[in-house]
Design an enzyme around this catalytic site. Structure first.
Site, mmCIF file in Angstrom:
data_model
loop_
_atom_site.group_PDB
_atom_site.id
_atom_site.type_symbol
_atom_site.label_atom_id
_atom_site.label_comp_id
_atom_site.label_asym_id
_atom_site.label_seq_id
_atom_site.Cartn_x
_atom_site.Cartn_y
_atom_site.Cartn_z
ATOM 1 N N SER A 148 29.380 58.174 35.421
ATOM 2 C CA SER A 148 28.359 57.737 34.464
ATOM 3 C C SER A 148 27.697 56.484 35.029
ATOM 4 C CB SER A 148 29.002 57.502 33.106
ATOM 5 O OG SER A 148 28.039 57.178 32.153
ATOM 6 N N HIS B 161 26.711 61.713 33.444
ATOM 7 C CA HIS B 161 25.893 61.398 32.259
ATOM 8 C C HIS B 161 24.465 61.174 32.703
ATOM 9 C CE1 HIS B 161 29.615 59.894 29.874
ATOM 10 N NE2 HIS B 161 29.528 61.202 29.929
ATOM 11 N N ASP C 229 34.584 58.942 28.296
ATOM 12 C CA ASP C 229 34.444 60.350 28.609
ATOM 13 C C ASP C 229 35.001 60.626 30.013
ATOM 14 O OD1 ASP C 229 33.689 62.995 28.296
ATOM 15 O OD2 ASP C 229 31.646 62.652 29.006
#
Lengths: 274, 197
Positions: free
Chosen positions: B18, B45, B138
């Site tokens: 991310s 992401h 995540d």
């Protein structure tokens, strides 16, 4: 909380739902189906055995089950570029041959795309020439779609999409806000027929010039995708259009050669062979 | 010589990242052997409503082809797959992808936990999972799934990460096999490739 569920248990659930209620989830894609099942077990605080018992003994539970099982996450004007193509290319193409025509939203969920289409048609000034059919397996969500009422907090995203779609007005002009809800003008949906329809088992019920089925078949395995595509083929007039999601593809399907790619980026196909 | 004790039974490499992972990913892709023997499956992401540009940006220096797969596309070796924007990307039994528009997970779609978790389920001990820099948790649970199924797990060295929340989440949830810097991850992948010759 149930952490995992094995394939044998998933099969027991799908078999029971099929034999008892006739809904056929046996050809759903396994990865997402499994997540939906785990989600239901967690939400309803059940384990596999108690879920089976509930499905078996409480017929009223089945609608609730379908409502949680099917994925009902959608946006208005999702992929604005797609909606521009529909307005600027696809519908003008249909209008060359028919002044009046029919559109089918297959798997319409909570109705955001139906409403998007209704607004698009109104802005083209042809809303009274087009009949929309919106179908879904899930009667609860169909009821929501009929209302045209959404959480106001979703409107920021919907408005952003609408601006990128290059709509004529502001999305705000199509709804009023009340108690945290966006209530869309009722007349937008007056040419829409909502009905329960099962893509897996349902009959061919009409012929269409345009079918939208975006991000629905992703929940099916390839066997079922093939079968459903045959139904869409049969439900389209020759030279009618089929729109699917941007990350779906027809190229693996048996009857792919009966369609022509009209727009590869936005995944719009045209039926060219009966 | 082989400090990672590798072998040639792995079927796939899956990478999550991310905020702050882009430079690292570019560095990895630029130095991968041209005939890399496994598929590389990435879930990063990304902006929800920007569909184009990411594949192109990653392709610039990549030695391998980078694609956003379609629903039900077969997974092939030597290709870098990137989860498309606004879809969750799962691996299905039968070695193909499945897309979904389900609810966001960890405020993300695509969610790294979904890609990693389903890859762990399908590839079991034949999977290598790598988690890079990122600002939310995540991917932590996905790495635990991979580890629980017997896969090999690697996180980026937290001190090297622009934001270390993501690798730290994985380290807190499971026993990660290797904590490596980007250059070491590149060495690791080169080392892995030698086992397939």
């Amino acid at each position: 909380m149930v952490q995992d569920i094995d394939i044998a248990d998933l099969k027991r659930i799908t078999e029971l739902v099929y034999t008892k209620y006739g809904y056929d989830f046996r050809n759903y894609a396994m990865s997402s189906f499994k997540r939906r099942m785990l989600r239901i077990l967690e939400l309803k605080n059940l384990n596999v055995e108690s879920l089976l018992k509930k499905i078996n003994e409480q017929p009223a539970f089945i609608n609730e089950f379908l409502d949680e099982l099917t994925v009902n996450v959608t946006e208005m004007f999702r992929d604005p570029g797609f909606w521009r193509i529909i307005r600027d290319e696809i519908i003008p193409g249909i209008l060359l041959n028919h002044k009046q025509f029919k559109i089918w939203h297959a798997g319409c969920s909570s109705g955001e795309e139906v409403l998007s289409m209704a607004i698009l048609l109104k802005e083209m000034g042809i809303e009274s020439d087009v009949t929309l059919y919106a179908t879904d397996l899930d009667v609860n969500i169909l009821e929501k779609a009929k209302q045209g009422v959404y959480p106001a907090k979703n409107m920021e995203l919907n408005e952003k999409n609408y601006v990128r779609f290059e709509g004529k007005k502001s999305l705000k002009e199509y709804y009023r806000e009340e108690n945290g809800k966006a209530i869309f003008h009722r007349e937008l949906l007056q040419n829409v027929t909502f009905r329960k329809h099962d893509l897996v088992k349902g009959e061919i019920f009409n012929k269409f010039d345009l079918i939208l089925c975006r991000n629905v078949m992703i929940y099916f395995n390839q066997t079922l995708q093939n079968e459903v595509l045959k139904k869409f083929h049969e439900s389209l007039f020759k030279y009618g259009y089929l729109a699917i999601g941007s990350k779906e593809s027809l190229i693996w399907c048996d009857i792919a050669n009966r369609f022509l790619v009209v727009n590869n980026e936005e995944k719009v196909y045209k039926k060219i062979k009966d | 010589m082989d400090k990672y004790n590798l072998n040639n039974t792995y079927k796939a490499v899956v990478i999550g990242g991310s905020a702050g992972s882009f430079q690292g990913i570019v560095k990895i892709l630029a130095q991968l052997p041209k005939n890399f023997p496994l598929p590389i499956i990435m879930c990063l992401h990304r902006l929800k409503h920007v569909r184009n540009g990411f594949v192109e940006a990653l392709s610039l220096k990549s030695t391998l082809q980078v694609v956003e797969p379609f629903d039900k596309e077969s997974i092939k070796k030597g290709i870098v797959y990137l989860a498309p924007s606004n879809y969750h990307m799962s691996i299905e039994l039968g070695n193909h992808f499945a897309m979904s528009t389900e609810e966001m997970v960890n405020n993300s779609r695509p969610a790294i936990d979904i890609t990693l978790g389903t890859a762990g389920y399908v590839y079991r001990d034949k999977l290598i999972g790598i988690l890079l820099s990122g600002a939310n948790r995540d991917g932590g649970l996905g790495m635990k799934h991979i580890k629980d199924k017997g896969g090999l797990t690697i996180v980026q060295e937290p001190t090297e990460c622009m934001i270390d929340t993501m690798p730290k989440a994985a380290l807190a949830l499971t026993k990660i096999d290797h904590v490596l810097k980007i250059d070491q991850i590149v060495d690791f992948l080169k080392e892995l490739e030698k086992h397939y010759k």
